[in-house]
Scaffold this motif. Structure first.
Motif, mmCIF file in Angstrom:
data_model
loop_
_atom_site.group_PDB
_atom_site.id
_atom_site.type_symbol
_atom_site.label_atom_id
_atom_site.label_comp_id
_atom_site.label_asym_id
_atom_site.label_seq_id
_atom_site.Cartn_x
_atom_site.Cartn_y
_atom_site.Cartn_z
ATOM 1 N N ARG A 29 0.816 -1.204 0.000
ATOM 2 C CA ARG A 29 0.000 0.000 0.000
ATOM 3 C C ARG A 29 0.861 1.270 0.000
ATOM 4 N NH1 ARG A 29 -4.116 0.360 4.694
ATOM 5 N NH2 ARG A 29 -4.538 -1.715 3.921
ATOM 6 N N HIS A 52 -12.479 2.898 6.965
ATOM 7 C CA HIS A 52 -11.764 2.662 5.713
ATOM 8 C C HIS A 52 -11.058 1.302 5.735
ATOM 9 C CE1 HIS A 52 -12.257 7.058 5.426
ATOM 10 N NE2 HIS A 52 -12.215 6.851 4.116
ATOM 11 N N GLU A 53 -10.489 0.953 6.864
ATOM 12 C CA GLU A 53 -9.816 -0.349 6.980
ATOM 13 C C GLU A 53 -10.820 -1.495 6.827
ATOM 14 O OE1 GLU A 53 -6.674 -1.075 7.071
ATOM 15 O OE2 GLU A 53 -5.847 0.929 7.368
ATOM 16 N N LEU A 56 -11.545 -1.937 3.227
ATOM 17 C CA LEU A 56 -10.436 -2.644 2.585
ATOM 18 C C LEU A 56 -10.518 -4.150 2.839
ATOM 19 C CD1 LEU A 56 -7.397 -0.299 3.187
ATOM 20 C CD2 LEU A 56 -8.254 -1.075 0.985
ATOM 21 N N SER A 60 -10.986 -7.037 0.020
ATOM 22 C CA SER A 60 -10.051 -8.148 -0.172
ATOM 23 C C SER A 60 -10.774 -9.486 -0.082
ATOM 24 C CB SER A 60 -8.913 -8.079 0.843
ATOM 25 O OG SER A 60 -9.398 -8.240 2.155
#
Length: 141
Positions: A29, A52-53, A56, A60
């Motif tokens: 990243r 936001h994490e 992500l 994934s």
């Protein structure tokens, strides 16, 4: 100058700042952040929020699944589009509803919210009777 002088890479192959999509997806990243525009780079360098994490992680997980037909619903319009999002479908909130955004390689480096507008264009009709002084004299038929 001919067209061929401006081309980078092979015809039909996507490149972002000299890197192919496969190379971008294999990078860490922080390495990808170095290639992004300043605002998106700063967002990543300062650290993404918990929301936001989570997005992500969802992305994934969806990327690993074979059937990724269901869009990932999100309110995070300020999420920078990273190479790992390519091929996924997001449902971005516009303030009224969730609208689908299919992420393509050309979208890398932009924000999710840029692809779904929150405001609609207004097309005004004819002024109603009594709306202005001059509308007194507009014939009814």
């Amino acid at each position: 100058m001919s067209e061929s002088e401006y081309r980078t890479g092979r015809e039909g192959e996507f490149t972002y700042r000299g890197h192919t999509l496969d190379e971008l997806q294999e990078m860490e990243r922080e390495e990808v952040a170095e290639l992004l525009p300043a605002r998106q780079r700063r967002t990543i360098e300062r650290g993404l929020s918990v929301e936001h994490e989570k997005l992500l992680e969802k992305a994934s997980e969806k990327g690993e699944e074979e059937t990724a037909n269901d869009p990932i619903r999100t309110h995070l319009r300020d999420m920078p589009i990273l190479p790992e999002f390519v091929g996924l479908t997001f449902a971005v909130y516009t303030g009224q509803s969730f609208e689908r955004v299919e992420v393509e390689p050309e979208m890398i480096g932009h924000y999710l919210g840029e692809f779904q507008l929150t405001r609609t264009s207004v097309e005004h009709g004819q002024a109603g009777i009594g709306a202005t002084r001059s509308s007194k004299f507009v014939p009814l038929k």
